[in-house]
Design a protein around this motif. Structure first.
Motif, PDB file in Angstrom:
ATOM      1  N   PRO A   1      13.491   7.836   2.780  1.00  0.00           N
ATOM      2  CA  PRO A   1      12.869   7.775   1.450  1.00  0.00           C
ATOM      3  C   PRO A   1      11.346   7.733   1.524  1.00  0.00           C
ATOM      4  CG  PRO A   1      13.974   5.694   1.990  1.00  0.00           C
ATOM      5  CD  PRO A   1      14.349   6.672   3.045  1.00  0.00           C
ATOM      6  N   VAL A   2      10.709   8.184   0.477  1.00  0.00           N
ATOM      7  CA  VAL A   2       9.247   8.105   0.359  1.00  0.00           C
ATOM      8  C   VAL A   2       8.886   6.842  -0.403  1.00  0.00           C
ATOM      9  CG1 VAL A   2       8.772  10.559   0.497  1.00  0.00           C
ATOM     10  CG2 VAL A   2       9.377   9.564  -1.709  1.00  0.00           C
ATOM     11  N   PRO A   3       7.656   6.322  -0.261  1.00  0.00           N
ATOM     12  CA  PRO A   3       6.597   6.863   0.577  1.00  0.00           C
ATOM     13  C   PRO A   3       6.597   6.237   1.974  1.00  0.00           C
ATOM     14  CG  PRO A   3       5.725   5.095  -0.757  1.00  0.00           C
ATOM     15  CD  PRO A   3       7.195   5.184  -1.084  1.00  0.00           C
ATOM     16  N   THR A   4       5.920   6.894   2.916  1.00  0.00           N
ATOM     17  CA  THR A   4       5.563   6.253   4.177  1.00  0.00           C
ATOM     18  C   THR A   4       4.046   6.381   4.338  1.00  0.00           C
ATOM     19  OG1 THR A   4       6.023   8.301   5.333  1.00  0.00           O
ATOM     20  CG2 THR A   4       7.746   6.656   5.382  1.00  0.00           C
ATOM     21  N   VAL A   5       3.511   5.533   5.204  1.00  0.00           N
ATOM     22  CA  VAL A   5       2.061   5.529   5.388  1.00  0.00           C
ATOM     23  C   VAL A   5       1.714   6.396   6.597  1.00  0.00           C
ATOM     24  CG1 VAL A   5       0.016   4.095   5.726  1.00  0.00           C
ATOM     25  CG2 VAL A   5       1.990   3.173   4.508  1.00  0.00           C
ATOM     26  N   VAL A   6       0.715   7.264   6.446  1.00  0.00           N
ATOM     27  CA  VAL A   6       0.257   8.077   7.571  1.00  0.00           C
ATOM     28  C   VAL A   6      -1.243   7.849   7.776  1.00  0.00           C
ATOM     29  CG1 VAL A   6       1.988   9.897   7.368  1.00  0.00           C
ATOM     30  CG2 VAL A   6      -0.111  10.043   6.024  1.00  0.00           C
ATOM     31  N   LYS A   7      -1.663   8.129   9.004  1.00  0.00           N
ATOM     32  CA  LYS A   7      -3.076   7.997   9.334  1.00  0.00           C
ATOM     33  C   LYS A   7      -3.667   9.396   9.413  1.00  0.00           C
ATOM     34  CE  LYS A   7      -6.175   5.710  12.554  1.00  0.00           C
ATOM     35  NZ  LYS A   7      -6.368   5.142  13.882  1.00  0.00           N
ATOM     36  N   LYS A   8      -4.741   9.587   8.631  1.00  0.00           N
ATOM     37  CA  LYS A   8      -5.393  10.896   8.653  1.00  0.00           C
ATOM     38  C   LYS A   8      -6.836  10.675   9.056  1.00  0.00           C
ATOM     39  CE  LYS A   8      -2.460  13.151   5.232  1.00  0.00           C
ATOM     40  NZ  LYS A   8      -2.251  13.469   3.826  1.00  0.00           N
ATOM     41  N   GLY A   9      -7.169  11.007  10.298  1.00  0.00           N
ATOM     42  CA  GLY A   9      -8.511  10.706  10.796  1.00  0.00           C
ATOM     43  C   GLY A   9      -8.706   9.210  10.839  1.00  0.00           C
ATOM     44  N   ASP A  10      -9.707   8.719  10.103  1.00  0.00           N
ATOM     45  CA  ASP A  10      -9.975   7.285  10.073  1.00  0.00           C
ATOM     46  C   ASP A  10      -9.387   6.609   8.851  1.00  0.00           C
ATOM     47  OD1 ASP A  10     -11.315   7.275  12.447  1.00  0.00           O
ATOM     48  OD2 ASP A  10     -13.273   7.715  11.521  1.00  0.00           O
ATOM     49  N   SER A  11      -8.728   7.372   7.983  1.00  0.00           N
ATOM     50  CA  SER A  11      -8.212   6.738   6.768  1.00  0.00           C
ATOM     51  C   SER A  11      -6.680   6.820   6.710  1.00  0.00           C
ATOM     52  CB  SER A  11      -8.850   7.376   5.532  1.00  0.00           C
ATOM     53  OG  SER A  11      -8.469   8.729   5.475  1.00  0.00           O
TER      54      SER A  11
ATOM     55  N   TRP B   1       4.247  11.418  -0.163  1.00  0.00           N
ATOM     56  CA  TRP B   1       5.282  11.473  -1.197  1.00  0.00           C
ATOM     57  C   TRP B   1       6.113  12.740  -1.058  1.00  0.00           C
ATOM     58  CZ3 TRP B   1       6.017   7.195  -4.032  1.00  0.00           C
ATOM     59  CH2 TRP B   1       4.971   6.245  -4.064  1.00  0.00           C
ATOM     60  N   GLU B   2       6.937  13.021  -2.065  1.00  0.00           N
ATOM     61  CA  GLU B   2       7.867  14.153  -2.002  1.00  0.00           C
ATOM     62  C   GLU B   2       7.181  15.465  -1.632  1.00  0.00           C
ATOM     63  OE1 GLU B   2       8.045  11.813  -4.324  1.00  0.00           O
ATOM     64  OE2 GLU B   2      10.090  11.570  -5.125  1.00  0.00           O
ATOM     65  N   GLU B   3       5.964  15.688  -2.176  1.00  0.00           N
ATOM     66  CA  GLU B   3       5.325  16.991  -1.933  1.00  0.00           C
ATOM     67  C   GLU B   3       4.953  17.178  -0.460  1.00  0.00           C
ATOM     68  OE1 GLU B   3       4.566  14.804  -4.219  1.00  0.00           O
ATOM     69  OE2 GLU B   3       2.438  14.282  -4.269  1.00  0.00           O
TER      70      GLU B   3
ATOM     71  N   GLU C   1      11.945  17.285   2.672  1.00  0.00           N
ATOM     72  CA  GLU C   1      13.353  17.045   3.047  1.00  0.00           C
ATOM     73  C   GLU C   1      13.819  15.625   2.736  1.00  0.00           C
ATOM     74  OE1 GLU C   1      12.566  18.655   7.019  1.00  0.00           O
ATOM     75  OE2 GLU C   1      14.459  19.742   6.786  1.00  0.00           O
ATOM     76  N   THR C   2      12.908  14.780   2.227  1.00  0.00           N
ATOM     77  CA  THR C   2      13.284  13.398   1.909  1.00  0.00           C
ATOM     78  C   THR C   2      14.368  13.372   0.830  1.00  0.00           C
ATOM     79  OG1 THR C   2      12.515  11.305   0.971  1.00  0.00           O
ATOM     80  CG2 THR C   2      11.420  13.276   0.203  1.00  0.00           C
ATOM     81  N   PHE C   3      15.190  12.304   0.866  1.00  0.00           N
ATOM     82  CA  PHE C   3      16.179  12.216  -0.222  1.00  0.00           C
ATOM     83  C   PHE C   3      15.559  11.651  -1.483  1.00  0.00           C
ATOM     84  CE2 PHE C   3      17.190   8.010   1.773  1.00  0.00           C
ATOM     85  CZ  PHE C   3      17.093   7.190   0.655  1.00  0.00           C
ATOM     86  N   GLY C   4      14.284  11.253  -1.419  1.00  0.00           N
ATOM     87  CA  GLY C   4      13.600  10.824  -2.630  1.00  0.00           C
ATOM     88  C   GLY C   4      13.082   9.408  -2.547  1.00  0.00           C
ATOM     89  N   ARG C   5      12.945   8.804  -3.711  1.00  0.00           N
ATOM     90  CA  ARG C   5      12.366   7.480  -3.772  1.00  0.00           C
ATOM     91  C   ARG C   5      13.477   6.462  -4.018  1.00  0.00           C
ATOM     92  NH1 ARG C   5       7.754   4.902  -7.615  1.00  0.00           N
ATOM     93  NH2 ARG C   5       6.384   6.610  -7.118  1.00  0.00           N
ATOM     94  N   LEU C   6      13.377   5.316  -3.361  1.00  0.00           N
ATOM     95  CA  LEU C   6      14.438   4.315  -3.460  1.00  0.00           C
ATOM     96  C   LEU C   6      13.972   3.087  -4.223  1.00  0.00           C
ATOM     97  CD1 LEU C   6      17.330   4.050  -2.248  1.00  0.00           C
ATOM     98  CD2 LEU C   6      16.313   2.720  -0.419  1.00  0.00           C
ATOM     99  N   LYS C   7      12.674   2.929  -4.320  1.00  0.00           N
ATOM    100  CA  LYS C   7      12.144   1.696  -4.896  1.00  0.00           C
ATOM    101  C   LYS C   7      10.801   1.980  -5.545  1.00  0.00           C
ATOM    102  CE  LYS C   7      11.163  -3.073  -3.848  1.00  0.00           C
ATOM    103  NZ  LYS C   7      10.200  -3.038  -4.946  1.00  0.00           N
ATOM    104  N   GLY C   8      10.456   1.198  -6.561  1.00  0.00           N
ATOM    105  CA  GLY C   8       9.158   1.352  -7.175  1.00  0.00           C
ATOM    106  C   GLY C   8       8.065   1.042  -6.161  1.00  0.00           C
ATOM    107  N   PHE C   9       6.988   1.768  -6.198  1.00  0.00           N
ATOM    108  CA  PHE C   9       5.834   1.528  -5.319  1.00  0.00           C
ATOM    109  C   PHE C   9       6.206   1.556  -3.829  1.00  0.00           C
ATOM    110  CE2 PHE C   9       4.523  -0.400  -9.415  1.00  0.00           C
ATOM    111  CZ  PHE C   9       3.555   0.530  -9.711  1.00  0.00           C
ATOM    112  N   GLN C  10       5.585   0.662  -3.032  1.00  0.00           N
ATOM    113  CA  GLN C  10       5.656   0.830  -1.568  1.00  0.00           C
ATOM    114  C   GLN C  10       6.542  -0.183  -0.864  1.00  0.00           C
ATOM    115  OE1 GLN C  10       2.791   0.042  -3.240  1.00  0.00           O
ATOM    116  NE2 GLN C  10       1.730   1.983  -3.428  1.00  0.00           N
ATOM    117  N   GLY C  11       7.276  -1.007  -1.608  1.00  0.00           N
ATOM    118  CA  GLY C  11       8.091  -2.035  -0.970  1.00  0.00           C
ATOM    119  C   GLY C  11       7.466  -3.403  -1.150  1.00  0.00           C
ATOM    120  N   GLN C  12       7.965  -4.388  -0.395  1.00  0.00           N
ATOM    121  CA  GLN C  12       7.551  -5.789  -0.576  1.00  0.00           C
ATOM    122  C   GLN C  12       6.312  -6.082   0.266  1.00  0.00           C
ATOM    123  OE1 GLN C  12       9.275  -6.694  -2.937  1.00  0.00           O
ATOM    124  NE2 GLN C  12      11.472  -6.808  -2.573  1.00  0.00           N
ATOM    125  N   PHE C  13       5.151  -5.773  -0.292  1.00  0.00           N
ATOM    126  CA  PHE C  13       3.925  -5.854   0.503  1.00  0.00           C
ATOM    127  C   PHE C  13       3.689  -7.267   1.057  1.00  0.00           C
ATOM    128  CE2 PHE C  13      -0.654  -6.563   0.958  1.00  0.00           C
ATOM    129  CZ  PHE C  13      -0.914  -5.626   1.947  1.00  0.00           C
ATOM    130  N   GLY C  14       3.950  -8.285   0.245  1.00  0.00           N
ATOM    131  CA  GLY C  14       3.729  -9.663   0.710  1.00  0.00           C
ATOM    132  C   GLY C  14       4.542  -9.981   1.955  1.00  0.00           C
TER     133      GLY C  14
END
Lengths: 511, 125
Positions: A322-332, A337-339, A343-356
């Protein structure tokens, strides 16, 4: 009766007659049972000159309890004193429910930069948070030997669902519409077959052998039960170490057989806390597994939650998570997301998960380091084996003869049942003696099981006290002193609850 | 008294003509603990021998009930859904979970009688 005894007796009678409070034990009814009709919490003025435009009364009774702020506070604080938690004492139910949550994790989670960000903020303003998530993904990937990580699932069973949906998506994308069967050992957590069925698979059971593990023979029999090449098999769901607290020794061979049939190996990572730093699941053939951050990596749950159940996958399955996952692009850092991941099956949860929880888990990992995490696993396994070695002669220990266990010791009530004392009685007796009971009647592969997980943070002294009490129970039962076991607990706010009546005739609504 | 047959998965079966009344044995009930819920099959459902057609749930655990024969569910014990105590009755009275119209009654030939079943359960303990 002496004068002093008379006074005590009178005081006791007054307390009993009044409200059942004694010393630091406070009685408390359900909020709905309180009749505070003359003590409303808030006085609202009569609505003047308001006509109902909807045909519904402007002001009427809606059946909420009428209580003031201090009454509400007392209600919940009193109820909380009836609770037993990991911060009270030994909790042999283990990490499934709660293990110690290091307070350093809490300190890190409360840093303003962690606590006060919003998930809808532009990525450029939360680079630190994204970096933290990326680091966590890297740690999980390193420990599991699985390159794909998705952090979003909100709990263990949610991670299971994510894992099995990933497998379903992979088969769908590859056109494997004939793959509809998932193999699951009978020692599995109940959520495993439930998840498989929710994902549209049919469950085929694999019986556990006398050793408590799945044998290659039993697995082959199940794998080829309906066809020579097991073409209909989509995958298997295996917990390792399994719910008997044992490492599945033949897992590499079993995984090979499954892979030859074109199936994927989902590993229920609930017991990963016995393996961290010792074994990488990717090396024993796992294609996807979930990790309970709230179990293996000490984030709070069981009322204090929320849980968090990231999944780790092989390179082959990584595009489907599922999306999203975090990627590193250069220094940032950025979220994909889906775009970016068609091939992802889509989104499973609002936002990025349990950040805390990500903050707490990473704080736990970084404060322990690689060597510390390895020691956590070792100490968890050592503690369980200490319990097993001390109690295996007093209680039936079905697998003790085969060697050491992992992080959980399995006993049953076989010896005590002959005297009429069952696992439930022993659990209630532990409550009387100030311990939380262990896991009872699970796993289901044997009758009357007691699964004991001391976890890595318990001192020898604390485990010894538990062992002494358990040994005392066994000795009393052996000597025929069994009556009290049916009466326990005696000192708790409530004695034995009628679980059968509660399940058969639940009162779910205050009438 | 009708003859009752037993499976090694602890179902008990009363046979009436070409209909099998299926319940679970006392041994199974003791192993599961007090039962609190039954998920009944839909009437008209086709079942295969060995297929699970009902689920019983106790305070400790849940267990599937397997069909001893191929056939069609012709009746489910709706009374049991309201009163789980009924499951403790003999299968030939109110203790049945479902009635299955058998397509091949000879599938029951290999099942145990009461004496054999008692021997079997003793061997399990």
């Amino acid at each position: 009766m002496s004068a002093e005894a008379k006074v005590i007796d009178m005081a006791y009678k007054i307390q009993q007659a009044e409200d059942g409070n004694r010393g630091l034990h406070y009685e408390e009814n359900l909020l709905w049972e309180k009749e505070y009709s003359d003590e409303p919490g808030v006085d609202l003025p009569e609505p003047a000159g308001l006509a109902s435009r909807t045909g519904v009364e402007v002001r009427g009774e809606i059946g909420l309890p009428n209580v003031s702020e201090p009454q509400v506070l007392r209600h919940f604080v009193r109820m909380s004193t009836w609770n037993y938690s990991i911060d009270h004492g030994f909790f042999p139910l283990g990490s499934c429910t709660m293990k110690h949550n290091p307070r350093l994790n809490e300190k890190m989670a409360r840093l303003p930069g962690h606590a006060h960000i919003h998930p809808a903020q532009p990525e450029s303003t939360v680079q630190g948070a994204l970096k933290l998530m990326y680091e966590l993904q890297s740690w999980l990937s390193e420990m599991t030997g699985l390159p794909g990580v998705c952090l979003t699932p909100a709990a263990g069973a949610h991670g299971e669902l994510a894992g099995m949906m990933t497998i379903a998506r992979a088969h769908e994308q590859k056109g494997n519409t004939h793959k509809k069967v998932v193999l699951i050992p009978d020692s599995a957590h109940g959520t495993n077959p439930a998840t498989a069925v929710m994902c549209g698979f049919k469950v085929r059971n694999v019986p556990t052998g006398d050793t408590g593990c799945v044998t290659v023979e039993a697995f082959k029999e199940a794998l080829y039960a309906e066809s020579e090449d097991a073409a209909e098999v989509a995958g298997m769901m295996v917990t390792n170490p399994n719910t008997c607290g044992l490492f599945e020794k033949d897992i590499v061979e079993i995984a090979d057989l499954l892979h030859k049939a074109g199936g994927y190996f989902y590993c229920d990572g609930a017991n990963f806390n016995a393996l961290v730093g010792k074994v990488r699941p990717g090396d024993f053939g796992v294609d996807v597994m979930h990790i309970n951050l709230h179990k293996t990596f000490s984030t709070p749950h069981g009322g204090g939650g929320p849980g968090s159940g990231p999944i780790c996958t092989s390179a082959e399955l990584a595009p489907y998570v599922p999306v999203p996952t975090v990627v590193k692009k250069g220094d940032s850092y950025a979220l994909e997301w889906e775009e970016d991941r068609p091939e992802t099956f889509g989104r499973l949860k609002g936002f990025q998960g349990q950040f805390g929880m990500f903050v707490r888990a990473l704080a736990y990992m970084m404060s322990h380091g690689a060597d510390g995490l390895r020691q956590v696993s070792e100490d968890a396994v050592l503690g369980a084996n200490y319990v097993l070695s001390q109690l295996k002669d007093d209680y039936h220990a079905p697998y003790a003869a085969n060697g050491p266990c992992m992080h959980e010791a399995l006993l049953t009530d076989k010896k005590q049942k002959e005297a009429g004392v069952t696992t439930l009685d022993i659990a209630k007796a532990l409550t009387e003696y100030g311990f939380h009971p262990m896991t009872v009647y699970f796993p289901l592969v044997l009758p009357g099981t007691m699964l004991i997980e001391p976890t890595e943070t318990e001192s020898k002294d604390s485990i010894d006290r538990f062992i002494t009490v358990m040994k005392g129970f066994a000795a009393d039962i052996k000597a025929g002193d069994t009556e009290k076991f049916h009466a326990f607990p005696l000192s708790t706010p409530r004695r034995r609850l009628d679980e059968v009546k509660a399940a058969r005739n639940p009162v779910l609504r205050w009438a | 008294m009708a003859e009752i047959k037993y499976t090694d998965d602890h179902e008990c079966i009363k046979i009436e003509g070409d209909v099998a009344w299926v319940g679970i044995t006392k041994y199974a009930q003791e192993a599961l603990g007090d039962l609190v819920y039954v998920e009944l099959p839909e009437v008209g459902r086709e079942v295969k021998k060995g297929e699970d057609f009902a689920v019983v749930e106790s305070v400790k655990t849940a267990a599937e009930v397997y069909s001893p024969v191929d056939g069609e569910v012709v009746e489910a014990n709706d009374n049991m859904a309201d009163d789980m105590e009924l499951i403790t009755q003999p299968v030939s009275e109110q203790g049945w979970i479902a009635k299955i119209k058998m397509s091949d009654p000879s599938q029951l030939d290999g099942l145990m009688d009461e004496a054999k079943y008692n021997e079997y359960t003793e061997s399990l303990d």
